[in-house]
Enzyme design. Structure first.
Site, PDB file in Angstrom:
ATOM      1  N   LEU A  38       0.842  -1.218   0.000  1.00  0.00           N
ATOM      2  CA  LEU A  38       0.000   0.000   0.000  1.00  0.00           C
ATOM      3  C   LEU A  38       0.864   1.248   0.000  1.00  0.00           C
ATOM      4  O   LEU A  38       0.511   2.285  -0.575  1.00  0.00           O
ATOM      5  CB  LEU A  38      -0.905   0.003   1.230  1.00  0.00           C
ATOM      6  CG  LEU A  38      -1.927  -1.131   1.317  1.00  0.00           C
ATOM      7  CD1 LEU A  38      -2.684  -1.069   2.636  1.00  0.00           C
ATOM      8  CD2 LEU A  38      -2.885  -1.067   0.141  1.00  0.00           C
ATOM      9  N   GLY A  39       1.997   1.169   0.720  1.00  0.00           N
ATOM     10  CA  GLY A  39       2.882   2.331   0.811  1.00  0.00           C
ATOM     11  C   GLY A  39       4.259   1.844   1.204  1.00  0.00           C
ATOM     12  O   GLY A  39       4.413   0.747   1.753  1.00  0.00           O
ATOM     13  N   ARG A  40       5.246   2.642   0.855  1.00  0.00           N
ATOM     14  CA  ARG A  40       6.619   2.261   1.193  1.00  0.00           C
ATOM     15  C   ARG A  40       7.395   3.540   1.482  1.00  0.00           C
ATOM     16  O   ARG A  40       7.292   4.516   0.754  1.00  0.00           O
ATOM     17  CB  ARG A  40       7.239   1.506  -0.001  1.00  0.00           C
ATOM     18  CG  ARG A  40       8.710   1.199   0.124  1.00  0.00           C
ATOM     19  CD  ARG A  40       9.243   0.555  -1.146  1.00  0.00           C
ATOM     20  NE  ARG A  40       8.835  -0.848  -1.265  1.00  0.00           N
ATOM     21  CZ  ARG A  40       9.520  -1.847  -0.696  1.00  0.00           C
ATOM     22  NH1 ARG A  40      10.580  -1.570   0.038  1.00  0.00           N
ATOM     23  NH2 ARG A  40       9.138  -3.100  -0.838  1.00  0.00           N
ATOM     24  N   GLY A  41       8.122   3.542   2.636  1.00  0.00           N
ATOM     25  CA  GLY A  41       8.999   4.679   2.922  1.00  0.00           C
ATOM     26  C   GLY A  41      10.401   4.138   3.118  1.00  0.00           C
ATOM     27  O   GLY A  41      10.647   2.953   2.899  1.00  0.00           O
ATOM     28  N   LYS A  42      11.304   5.001   3.579  1.00  0.00           N
ATOM     29  CA  LYS A  42      12.701   4.569   3.773  1.00  0.00           C
ATOM     30  C   LYS A  42      12.750   3.478   4.843  1.00  0.00           C
ATOM     31  O   LYS A  42      13.454   2.481   4.709  1.00  0.00           O
ATOM     32  CB  LYS A  42      13.567   5.747   4.226  1.00  0.00           C
ATOM     33  CG  LYS A  42      14.013   6.661   3.076  1.00  0.00           C
ATOM     34  CD  LYS A  42      15.183   7.546   3.482  1.00  0.00           C
ATOM     35  CE  LYS A  42      14.749   8.646   4.460  1.00  0.00           C
ATOM     36  NZ  LYS A  42      14.016   9.741   3.752  1.00  0.00           N
ATOM     37  N   PHE A  43      11.974   3.655   5.908  1.00  0.00           N
ATOM     38  CA  PHE A  43      12.088   2.711   7.033  1.00  0.00           C
ATOM     39  C   PHE A  43      10.759   2.040   7.340  1.00  0.00           C
ATOM     40  O   PHE A  43      10.560   1.504   8.414  1.00  0.00           O
ATOM     41  CB  PHE A  43      12.583   3.462   8.285  1.00  0.00           C
ATOM     42  CG  PHE A  43      13.826   4.263   8.032  1.00  0.00           C
ATOM     43  CD1 PHE A  43      13.758   5.648   7.956  1.00  0.00           C
ATOM     44  CD2 PHE A  43      15.043   3.650   7.801  1.00  0.00           C
ATOM     45  CE1 PHE A  43      14.886   6.401   7.694  1.00  0.00           C
ATOM     46  CE2 PHE A  43      16.180   4.398   7.532  1.00  0.00           C
ATOM     47  CZ  PHE A  43      16.112   5.781   7.483  1.00  0.00           C
ATOM     48  N   ALA A  44       9.817   2.112   6.406  1.00  0.00           N
ATOM     49  CA  ALA A  44       8.518   1.504   6.684  1.00  0.00           C
ATOM     50  C   ALA A  44       7.937   0.947   5.398  1.00  0.00           C
ATOM     51  O   ALA A  44       8.212   1.467   4.314  1.00  0.00           O
ATOM     52  CB  ALA A  44       7.554   2.557   7.260  1.00  0.00           C
ATOM     53  N   VAL A  46       3.985  -0.689   4.136  1.00  0.00           N
ATOM     54  CA  VAL A  46       2.603  -0.888   4.573  1.00  0.00           C
ATOM     55  C   VAL A  46       1.949  -1.931   3.678  1.00  0.00           C
ATOM     56  O   VAL A  46       1.950  -1.777   2.457  1.00  0.00           O
ATOM     57  CB  VAL A  46       1.803   0.429   4.517  1.00  0.00           C
ATOM     58  CG1 VAL A  46       0.378   0.208   5.018  1.00  0.00           C
ATOM     59  CG2 VAL A  46       2.488   1.502   5.346  1.00  0.00           C
ATOM     60  N   ASP A 157       3.395  16.680   8.057  1.00  0.00           N
ATOM     61  CA  ASP A 157       3.564  16.029   6.748  1.00  0.00           C
ATOM     62  C   ASP A 157       2.206  15.863   6.064  1.00  0.00           C
ATOM     63  O   ASP A 157       1.901  14.815   5.502  1.00  0.00           O
ATOM     64  CB  ASP A 157       4.252  14.661   6.925  1.00  0.00           C
ATOM     65  CG  ASP A 157       4.918  14.186   5.620  1.00  0.00           C
ATOM     66  OD1 ASP A 157       5.265  12.997   5.525  1.00  0.00           O
ATOM     67  OD2 ASP A 157       5.050  15.014   4.685  1.00  0.00           O
TER      68      ASP A 157
HETATM   69  C1  EBD Z   1      -5.925   1.439  -0.085  1.00  0.00           C
HETATM   70  C2  EBD Z   1      -4.690   2.277   0.176  1.00  0.00           C
HETATM   71  C3  EBD Z   1      -3.955   2.746  -0.889  1.00  0.00           C
HETATM   72  N1  EBD Z   1      -2.852   3.508  -0.692  1.00  0.00           N
HETATM   73  C4  EBD Z   1      -2.475   3.774   0.579  1.00  0.00           C
HETATM   74  N2  EBD Z   1      -1.349   4.545   0.730  1.00  0.00           N
HETATM   75  C5  EBD Z   1      -0.717   4.903   1.883  1.00  0.00           C
HETATM   76  C6  EBD Z   1      -0.504   6.255   2.128  1.00  0.00           C
HETATM   77  C7  EBD Z   1       0.227   6.658   3.237  1.00  0.00           C
HETATM   78  C8  EBD Z   1       0.758   5.728   4.115  1.00  0.00           C
HETATM   79  C9  EBD Z   1       1.629   6.208   5.231  1.00  0.00           C
HETATM   80  C10 EBD Z   1       1.239   5.782   6.564  1.00  0.00           C
HETATM   81  N3  EBD Z   1       1.042   5.535   7.668  1.00  0.00           N
HETATM   82  C11 EBD Z   1       0.500   4.378   3.905  1.00  0.00           C
HETATM   83  C12 EBD Z   1      -0.244   3.961   2.783  1.00  0.00           C
HETATM   84  N4  EBD Z   1      -3.142   3.336   1.676  1.00  0.00           N
HETATM   85  C13 EBD Z   1      -4.250   2.589   1.491  1.00  0.00           C
HETATM   86  N5  EBD Z   1      -4.970   2.156   2.556  1.00  0.00           N
HETATM   87  C14 EBD Z   1      -4.621   2.318   3.898  1.00  0.00           C
HETATM   88  C15 EBD Z   1      -3.405   2.716   4.493  1.00  0.00           C
HETATM   89  C16 EBD Z   1      -3.653   2.662   5.856  1.00  0.00           C
HETATM   90  C17 EBD Z   1      -2.743   2.953   6.995  1.00  0.00           C
HETATM   91  C18 EBD Z   1      -2.049   4.268   7.073  1.00  0.00           C
HETATM   92  C19 EBD Z   1      -1.285   2.971   6.822  1.00  0.00           C
HETATM   93  N6  EBD Z   1      -4.928   2.286   6.031  1.00  0.00           N
HETATM   94  N7  EBD Z   1      -5.497   2.055   4.845  1.00  0.00           N
END
Ligand code: EBD
Length: 325
Positions: A38-44, A46, A157
């Site tokens: 769903l997401g990717r950072g330097k140290f995380a 998701v 942020d």
């Molecule tokens: C469908 C979806 C698509 N894209 C992202 N991007 C994203 C943006 C910022 C962060 C940065 C953070 N934190 C993490 C992912 N999160 C989604 N669902 C989430 C994401 C979350 C929790 C916040 C992780 N719940 N549902």
């Protein structure tokens, strides 16, 4: 680094964390749903996951404890403490559980299926947000930011990638995410830190001046982006972007910015002097965000007057010796 006048009250919120930090294996209790993260950072990173016992979907945020040879567990505890402090606000993502391994902490967070507001900001204009949708979203973002500021938390942020939607179509509610850069503001503490994402940082960050709740009011950039699909300060390179921010170089003739009330709203936020910017509470009262102007019929004007009459303080009651009218 940060300079602070009273090292005692740190800018990190480390009140006693109530969420149990579990050492069972995360993978025993959750299935990670295969597919792009769903997401990717330097140290995380998701990932979408499902709790085996309930079948409920969550977003699992895997955070490295060691970064650049430093132990950063305290930063993760701060993010957990902020999520706990804000768990009563529907505008802020909810924390479900926390797991810890030797190298990582895992934050199991509420899943927002609609993804990032950013994606629809930059979509083709026909898929973009309408003016009414932008008002609906901005009201919710401001409610979340006002909640944070009432609790002396600055996000630092607030970019379109950190504003999620519970549903993209039909347009759902927003959830503010990622408190990794957030800080607690203490009364007599000056906080100055260089951080955030270049095209969204406030001028005081670039000039290493004190950070305040006004630093989060660069959400004027969010409103601009949702209305026009373009990032107001983005330049050819970082230097040009920083110059645009510190000089507040912004073009209000962009397409999508016809409504003078919307322009006035954004102009009340994208101001160099932090103290001159509108607060989140003031923004919520701005005429651009009041209910879409329904025509005032005779009876609802009357009812407004009646309410106003009743709301006025009662005239002082006449004591016995004073002559009545
Ligand atoms: C469908 C979806 C698509 N894209 C992202 N991007 C994203 C943006 C910022 C962060 C940065 C953070 N934190 C993490 C992912 N999160 C989604 N669902 C989430 C994401 C979350 C929790 C916040 C992780 N719940 N549902």
């Amino acid at each position: 680094g940060q300079t602070e006048t009273n090292p005692g009250a740190t800018a990190l919120l480390l009140d006693n964390i109530k969420t149990p930090i579990r050492t069972e294996s995360f993978k025993e209790l959750y299935n990670v749903i295969p597919g792009k993260e769903l997401g990717r950072g330097k140290f995380a990173i998701v990932k979408r996951c499902m709790e085996k016992s309930t079948g409920t979907e969550y977003a699992a945020k895997f955070l490295k404890k060691r970064r650049k040879g430093q132990d950063c567990r305290v930063e993760v505890l701060h993010e957990i403490a902020v999520l706990e402090l804000t768990n009563t606000s529907h505008r802020i993502i909810n924390l479900h559980q926390v797991y810890e391994t030797l190298t990582e902490m895992v934050l199991v967070l509420e899943y927002a299926a609609g993804g990032e507001v950013f994606n629809q900001c930059v979509a083709e204009r026909d898929e973009a947000f309408s003016q009414e949708e932008v008002k609906w979203l901005m009201r919710q973002i401001l409610e979340g930011v006002a909640f944070l500021h009432r609790n002396n938390i600055v996000h630092l942020d607030l970019k379109p990638q950190n504003i999620l939607l519970t549903s993209a179509c039909p347009l759902g509610d927003i959830k503010i995410v990622d408190f990794g850069l957030s800080r607690r503001l203490c009364q007599n503490q000056e906080l100055r830190e260089i951080m955030g994402t270049p095209e969204y940082v406030a001028p005081e960050i670039l000039n290493y001046e004190p950070i305040s709740t006004a630093t989060d009011m660069c959400i004027g950039v969010l409103a601009y982006m949702m209305l026009t699909g373009t990032s107001p300060f983005l330049g050819e390179d970082k230097q040009e972007t920083f110059l645009n921010i510190s000089q507040i170089n912004i073009d209000y003739t962009e397409n999508g910015l016809q409504d003078l009330s919307a322009i006035h709203f954004i102009q009340s936020l994208l101001i160099k002097e932090p103290k001159s910017r509108a607060t989140a509470e003031e923004c919520l009262r701005h005429h651009w965000l009041q209910e879409q102007a329904q025509k005032k019929t005779e009876d609802n004007i009357t009812s407004e007057i009646c309410q106003w009459e009743h709301a006025k303080p009662a005239p002082p009651s006449l004591s016995s010796e004073e002559e009545g009218p």
